[in-house]
Design a protein around this motif. Sequence first.
Motif, PDB file in Angstrom:
ATOM      1  N   ASN A 414       0.832  -1.205   0.000  1.00 35.50           N
ATOM      2  CA  ASN A 414       0.000   0.000   0.000  1.00 35.50           C
ATOM      3  C   ASN A 414       0.867   1.255   0.000  1.00 35.50           C
ATOM      4  OD1 ASN A 414      -2.222   1.742   0.230  1.00 35.50           O
ATOM      5  ND2 ASN A 414      -2.162   1.608   2.469  1.00 35.50           N
ATOM      6  N   TYR A 415       1.919   1.270   0.851  1.00 33.21           N
ATOM      7  CA  TYR A 415       2.819   2.434   0.883  1.00 33.21           C
ATOM      8  C   TYR A 415       3.484   2.634  -0.475  1.00 33.21           C
ATOM      9  CZ  TYR A 415       2.208   2.388   5.936  1.00 33.21           C
ATOM     10  OH  TYR A 415       1.676   2.415   7.186  1.00 33.21           O
ATOM     11  N   SER A 416       3.829   1.517  -1.103  1.00 30.84           N
ATOM     12  CA  SER A 416       4.451   1.628  -2.424  1.00 30.84           C
ATOM     13  C   SER A 416       3.480   2.236  -3.434  1.00 30.84           C
ATOM     14  CB  SER A 416       4.908   0.239  -2.898  1.00 30.84           C
ATOM     15  OG  SER A 416       5.451   0.308  -4.194  1.00 30.84           O
ATOM     16  N   ALA A 417       2.192   1.833  -3.341  1.00 31.77           N
ATOM     17  CA  ALA A 417       1.193   2.377  -4.255  1.00 31.77           C
ATOM     18  C   ALA A 417       0.990   3.866  -4.013  1.00 31.77           C
ATOM     19  CB  ALA A 417      -0.136   1.623  -4.094  1.00 31.77           C
ATOM     20  N   ILE A 418       1.027   4.297  -2.740  1.00 33.45           N
ATOM     21  CA  ILE A 418       0.857   5.715  -2.406  1.00 33.45           C
ATOM     22  C   ILE A 418       2.023   6.528  -2.984  1.00 33.45           C
ATOM     23  CG2 ILE A 418       0.786   7.371  -0.509  1.00 33.45           C
ATOM     24  CD1 ILE A 418      -0.720   5.282   1.125  1.00 33.45           C
ATOM     25  N   GLU A 419       3.229   5.961  -2.808  1.00 30.19           N
ATOM     26  CA  GLU A 419       4.406   6.679  -3.308  1.00 30.19           C
ATOM     27  C   GLU A 419       4.332   6.837  -4.827  1.00 30.19           C
ATOM     28  OE1 GLU A 419       7.708   4.462  -1.939  1.00 30.19           O
ATOM     29  OE2 GLU A 419       7.545   5.153   0.163  1.00 30.19           O
ATOM     30  N   ASN A 420       3.729   5.851  -5.495  1.00 26.87           N
ATOM     31  CA  ASN A 420       3.605   5.922  -6.946  1.00 26.87           C
ATOM     32  C   ASN A 420       2.375   6.701  -7.391  1.00 26.87           C
ATOM     33  OD1 ASN A 420       5.940   4.379  -7.355  1.00 26.87           O
ATOM     34  ND2 ASN A 420       4.793   2.459  -7.215  1.00 26.87           N
ATOM     35  N   GLY A 421       1.607   7.209  -6.432  1.00 26.58           N
ATOM     36  CA  GLY A 421       0.439   8.036  -6.764  1.00 26.58           C
ATOM     37  C   GLY A 421      -0.790   7.241  -7.193  1.00 26.58           C
ATOM     38  N   ASP A 422      -0.790   5.951  -6.961  1.00 24.37           N
ATOM     39  CA  ASP A 422      -1.954   5.119  -7.367  1.00 24.37           C
ATOM     40  C   ASP A 422      -2.921   5.050  -6.188  1.00 24.37           C
ATOM     41  OD1 ASP A 422      -3.728   3.382  -8.441  1.00 24.37           O
ATOM     42  OD2 ASP A 422      -2.204   2.060  -9.334  1.00 24.37           O
ATOM     43  N   THR A 423      -3.765   6.058  -6.088  1.00 25.20           N
ATOM     44  CA  THR A 423      -4.676   6.171  -4.931  1.00 25.20           C
ATOM     45  C   THR A 423      -5.717   5.049  -4.928  1.00 25.20           C
ATOM     46  OG1 THR A 423      -4.436   8.564  -5.027  1.00 25.20           O
ATOM     47  CG2 THR A 423      -6.262   7.686  -3.729  1.00 25.20           C
ATOM     48  N   GLU A 424      -6.230   4.687  -6.092  1.00 25.50           N
ATOM     49  CA  GLU A 424      -7.300   3.670  -6.156  1.00 25.50           C
ATOM     50  C   GLU A 424      -6.792   2.319  -5.650  1.00 25.50           C
ATOM     51  OE1 GLU A 424     -10.694   2.139  -9.286  1.00 25.50           O
ATOM     52  OE2 GLU A 424      -8.754   2.810 -10.066  1.00 25.50           O
ATOM     53  N   VAL A 425      -5.592   1.950  -6.090  1.00 31.21           N
ATOM     54  CA  VAL A 425      -5.004   0.681  -5.622  1.00 31.21           C
ATOM     55  C   VAL A 425      -4.760   0.753  -4.127  1.00 31.21           C
ATOM     56  CG1 VAL A 425      -3.008  -0.846  -5.799  1.00 31.21           C
ATOM     57  CG2 VAL A 425      -4.006   0.125  -7.861  1.00 31.21           C
ATOM     58  N   LEU A 428      -7.981   0.095  -2.310  1.00 32.29           N
ATOM     59  CA  LEU A 428      -8.335  -1.326  -2.406  1.00 32.29           C
ATOM     60  C   LEU A 428      -7.489  -2.161  -1.461  1.00 32.29           C
ATOM     61  CD1 LEU A 428      -8.764  -1.697  -6.287  1.00 32.29           C
ATOM     62  CD2 LEU A 428     -10.570  -1.685  -4.563  1.00 32.29           C
ATOM     63  N   LEU A 429      -6.170  -1.905  -1.420  1.00 34.62           N
ATOM     64  CA  LEU A 429      -5.290  -2.671  -0.542  1.00 34.62           C
ATOM     65  C   LEU A 429      -5.627  -2.425   0.929  1.00 34.62           C
ATOM     66  CD1 LEU A 429      -1.876  -2.179  -2.387  1.00 34.62           C
ATOM     67  CD2 LEU A 429      -3.172  -4.318  -2.151  1.00 34.62           C
ATOM     68  N   LYS A 430      -5.958  -1.173   1.237  1.00 38.12           N
ATOM     69  CA  LYS A 430      -6.304  -0.873   2.624  1.00 38.12           C
ATOM     70  C   LYS A 430      -7.545  -1.630   3.061  1.00 38.12           C
ATOM     71  CE  LYS A 430      -7.239   3.008   5.728  1.00 38.12           C
ATOM     72  NZ  LYS A 430      -7.411   4.471   5.837  1.00 38.12           N
ATOM     73  N   ASN A 431      -8.581  -1.633   2.184  1.00 35.27           N
ATOM     74  CA  ASN A 431      -9.820  -2.356   2.518  1.00 35.27           C
ATOM     75  C   ASN A 431      -9.579  -3.864   2.605  1.00 35.27           C
ATOM     76  OD1 ASN A 431     -12.429  -0.570   2.548  1.00 35.27           O
ATOM     77  ND2 ASN A 431     -11.133   0.274   0.932  1.00 35.27           N
ATOM     78  N   LEU A 432      -8.791  -4.412   1.674  1.00 36.14           N
ATOM     79  CA  LEU A 432      -8.502  -5.842   1.699  1.00 36.14           C
ATOM     80  C   LEU A 432      -7.723  -6.214   2.948  1.00 36.14           C
ATOM     81  CD1 LEU A 432      -8.546  -8.602   0.371  1.00 36.14           C
ATOM     82  CD2 LEU A 432      -6.496  -7.958  -0.931  1.00 36.14           C
ATOM     83  N   SER A 433      -6.772  -5.382   3.338  1.00 33.05           N
ATOM     84  CA  SER A 433      -6.001  -5.638   4.552  1.00 33.05           C
ATOM     85  C   SER A 433      -6.921  -5.649   5.777  1.00 33.05           C
ATOM     86  CB  SER A 433      -4.906  -4.586   4.703  1.00 33.05           C
ATOM     87  OG  SER A 433      -4.218  -4.763   5.929  1.00 33.05           O
ATOM     88  N   GLY A 434      -7.847  -4.683   5.816  1.00 29.27           N
ATOM     89  CA  GLY A 434      -8.778  -4.646   6.946  1.00 29.27           C
ATOM     90  C   GLY A 434      -9.665  -5.877   7.000  1.00 29.27           C
ATOM     91  N   ILE A 435     -10.122  -6.317   5.831  1.00 27.23           N
ATOM     92  CA  ILE A 435     -10.980  -7.516   5.775  1.00 27.23           C
ATOM     93  C   ILE A 435     -10.221  -8.743   6.251  1.00 27.23           C
ATOM     94  CG2 ILE A 435     -12.069  -9.121   4.153  1.00 27.23           C
ATOM     95  CD1 ILE A 435     -13.119  -6.757   2.621  1.00 27.23           C
ATOM     96  N   LEU A 436      -8.984  -8.927   5.784  1.00 23.76           N
ATOM     97  CA  LEU A 436      -8.202 -10.102   6.167  1.00 23.76           C
ATOM     98  C   LEU A 436      -7.901 -10.095   7.661  1.00 23.76           C
ATOM     99  CD1 LEU A 436      -5.682 -10.343   3.169  1.00 23.76           C
ATOM    100  CD2 LEU A 436      -7.625 -11.850   3.665  1.00 23.76           C
ATOM    101  N   TYR A 437      -7.514  -8.940   8.178  1.00 25.16           N
ATOM    102  CA  TYR A 437      -7.185  -8.871   9.599  1.00 25.16           C
ATOM    103  C   TYR A 437      -8.412  -9.170  10.456  1.00 25.16           C
ATOM    104  CZ  TYR A 437      -5.325  -7.217  14.025  1.00 25.16           C
ATOM    105  OH  TYR A 437      -4.926  -7.147  15.326  1.00 25.16           O
ATOM    106  N   TYR A 438      -9.556  -8.593  10.042  1.00 27.10           N
ATOM    107  CA  TYR A 438     -10.811  -8.796  10.789  1.00 27.10           C
ATOM    108  C   TYR A 438     -11.252 -10.270  10.732  1.00 27.10           C
ATOM    109  CZ  TYR A 438     -15.688  -8.000  12.232  1.00 27.10           C
ATOM    110  OH  TYR A 438     -16.893  -8.031  12.874  1.00 27.10           O
ATOM    111  N   THR A 439     -11.056 -10.874   9.548  1.00 28.24           N
ATOM    112  CA  THR A 439     -11.535 -12.241   9.361  1.00 28.24           C
ATOM    113  C   THR A 439     -10.659 -13.255  10.074  1.00 28.24           C
ATOM    114  OG1 THR A 439     -12.434 -11.634   7.203  1.00 28.24           O
ATOM    115  CG2 THR A 439     -12.155 -13.990   7.640  1.00 28.24           C
ATOM    116  N   PHE A 440      -9.317 -13.116   9.949  1.00 27.91           N
ATOM    117  CA  PHE A 440      -8.409 -14.125  10.481  1.00 27.91           C
ATOM    118  C   PHE A 440      -8.050 -13.910  11.941  1.00 27.91           C
ATOM    119  CE2 PHE A 440      -6.990 -14.487   5.891  1.00 27.91           C
ATOM    120  CZ  PHE A 440      -7.755 -15.627   5.688  1.00 27.91           C
ATOM    121  N   SER A 441      -8.438 -12.771  12.499  1.00 25.62           N
ATOM    122  CA  SER A 441      -8.095 -12.501  13.887  1.00 25.62           C
ATOM    123  C   SER A 441      -8.793 -13.498  14.796  1.00 25.62           C
ATOM    124  CB  SER A 441      -8.496 -11.076  14.268  1.00 25.62           C
ATOM    125  OG  SER A 441      -8.255 -10.861  15.653  1.00 25.62           O
ATOM    126  N   LYS A 442      -8.035 -14.165  15.687  1.00 19.52           N
ATOM    127  CA  LYS A 442      -8.604 -15.155  16.606  1.00 19.52           C
ATOM    128  C   LYS A 442      -8.601 -14.671  18.054  1.00 19.52           C
ATOM    129  CE  LYS A 442      -7.401 -19.181  13.825  1.00 19.52           C
ATOM    130  NZ  LYS A 442      -6.750 -20.505  13.819  1.00 19.52           N
TER     131      LYS A 442
END
Length: 616
Positions: A414-425, A428-442
Motif C-alpha cells: 500500500n505504501y508503495s502504491a501511495i508513493e507511486n500516486g496510485d490512490t485507487e489501488v 483497495l489494498l487498505k480495505n482488503l487488509s482490513g478484511i483479512l485482519y478482521y476475518t483471520f483474527s482469533k
Amino acid sequence: MVFRKIVNHVKSHMSYSFIGTGIALFLFAVFFFQSYLQNEYMQYLLAETSKTESAVLDASANNFNSMLRDALLMGADAVMDSELYTLVENVIESEGALRDTMRLDIKLNNITHYNSDIAATTVVTEDGLLCEYGRYWNNSGYHELWRGDNLEVLTRLYEEVMELTQIRSAASYAVSTAPLTHEDFPQMLLYHIAYPLVGSRADKTASCAVVVFSMRLDRIIQSSALSNAEQGDYISEYITDGDGTVLYHRNSELQGENERHLNTESIEELEKSLDYMGWTIHIDIDTNRMRKTVQNMFGEGVVVYLVLLLFCIVIWNVLLWRILQPVGDIGRAMREIRHGEFGGEIKIRGTHELWQLAHQYNRTVRALEVQREETKREFEEKTLTLQRCNEAEKEALESQINAHFLCNTLGAINYSAIENGDTEVSVLLKNLSGILYYTFSKETKMVTLGEEIDWVCQYLYLQKFRLMDVFDYEISFPEEYNEWPCCKLFLQPFVENSILHGFEGWERGGKIVIAGKESGGRLMMTVEDNGCGMEKDVSDAIERILSGNAEIERNHIGIGIQNVLARLRMYYGPEMEVKLETAPGKGTKFIMWLPIPADILEESADFGTEDTFENI
C-alpha cells in the motif's frame, strides 16, 4: 435331556403351577362358552336376516310392479299416437323416402326421450326392421342394437304381437329379455316390450307395424330396494324371467345364465313373483358363508380373550414378584452396588427365584469388575490419543501463515502504491487488509456492531470494484449501537446471497440496502436487494432454515445462512428472529430482530443520529 431341563426349570419356579392352572381353567371355559354363544348367535342372525330380507323382497317387488306397470302404460299410450301411425305408413308407401324417413326418425327421437328409462324405440314391419332410434347409439358411431342374430329376436316379437292382434287378445303386447345387453354398453341391462301400432284406430288388426321399446332394466334395479339395501357378502339377490334366465345378479358374470346353473347348496331361498312379464325376484342367504362370517367374528373375540389372559398373567407375575422379591443379603448387596462399592459374593443357599437372582448378582459383579478394568484401559488409550491429536493440531497451527504477516505485507504494498500516486489501488489494498485482519483474527469471536458494519462496508467496496457497475449499496445504521457486542461476520452470508444470487446475470442496476433501527425494544436490521428474487422451492427451503425446523438441504441451499443463524441463536437466545420476504423478480429482503441490552436501550433515547455509507 432338554425335557429334563424344562421339568427342573418348572419345578424351580413356584409361579408356574399357579399360572398353568389358571390358563387351563380359562381356556376350558372360553372353549365351551364360545361354542355355545357362536351357535346361538348363528341362529339369531339367520332368523333376523330372513326377516329383513323378506321385507326387502316385498319392497323390491312393489317397486318393480309399479315401474313395470308404468312402462307398459307408457308404451300403450305411445302406439296410439296418430302422427306416429301416419309417419310409418308414409315411409312404407314411399318405400323409405329420405324425407319421410327423417320425419319418422325425429318422431322416434321425441318418443325415446319422453321417458328416461327408454334406451331405444324401434319400428318393425312384415318386411323386417323399418327404423331404429337409440338414445345412446343413434348417429354416434356405436353399433345398432337390432342387427345380426338380434334381428331374429325382433322378427319373433313382430310375429308374436301380430298373432295376438289376430286373435283379438286383450293384452296384445309381447316381452323379450333378449338381447339383455348392447355390445357397446355391456353395463346397461335391457328388456323389450313390443306393441301393435294402431294410432287412433280401435281395431288392432289394422296395425301397419309393431313398435318395440327397449327399456333400461338397470335403472329400475338402481331405484329399487333390491339395490339400495345394504347386504352382507352372504346375501345374493337376482331376477329371473319366465324361462329361468338370470336378468340381474350381483355377480355380473352370471347374467344371461340359466337359474339352474347357480350353486344352491346350503342356500336359504326367498323369492316372489312379479305381477307382470312372468319375472321373479330371488334373494338367497348362503348359510355356509354366514357361518364363516360368524366364525371369523368370534375368532377375533378369541384374540381379545387371549390378550386379556396375557394381561392377567402379567399382573399375576407382578404380584408374585412383589411377594418373592429379594431381601436380606441381596438387598444389602444391591445398595452397595448403587453407591459404587463392590462387596463380596453372596452365598447361595437354594434353587428358587431368590437364589437364582443372587447367583445372577454374583455373575453381574464379576462382569462389572471386568468391564471396569476394560473401561479404564480404553480411557487411558483415548487420553493418549487426544494428547497426540492436540500436539499435531498445535504443530499445524504453528505452520500456518500468520495473519499479521499478510496484513503487514499488504501495508507495505500500500505504501508503495501511495508513493507511486496510485490512490485507487491504495484504497483497495487498505480495505482488503482490513478484511483479512478482521476475518483471520482469533483474539475473540465477538465484535461490536460498529466493527461489523465497517467490515461489511469494506467488503461491499471490494465487491463493487470487482463487479464494476453491477450494483450500488447503501448502509444506514444508528451510531448509538456501534459499541454493542455481536457475532463476528453475521451479516456477510446475507450480503453475499444478494451479490451471488440476486444479481446473477446482471450488468448494472442492482442495489443493496443495509439498514438498522430500534423497533419494539429490539434492533431491527434489514439486508435488502432489488435483484431477481428467489423461486418458490428455494424460498421455502430458506424459510425452513430460518424457522429452525430443517436440516442442511441435500443440494446445499442456505448452508452459510444456517451456520450464522446457529451462532446468532446461541448468542442472542430465543428473542432473536429472522424473516424472509422475496418473490421472483421482486428482490429479496432479510429482516433480523436482535434483542437490545437494557443499558443500551436506555442510552438510545439520548441519540438520534445515524451513520450512512453510500458507495464508499
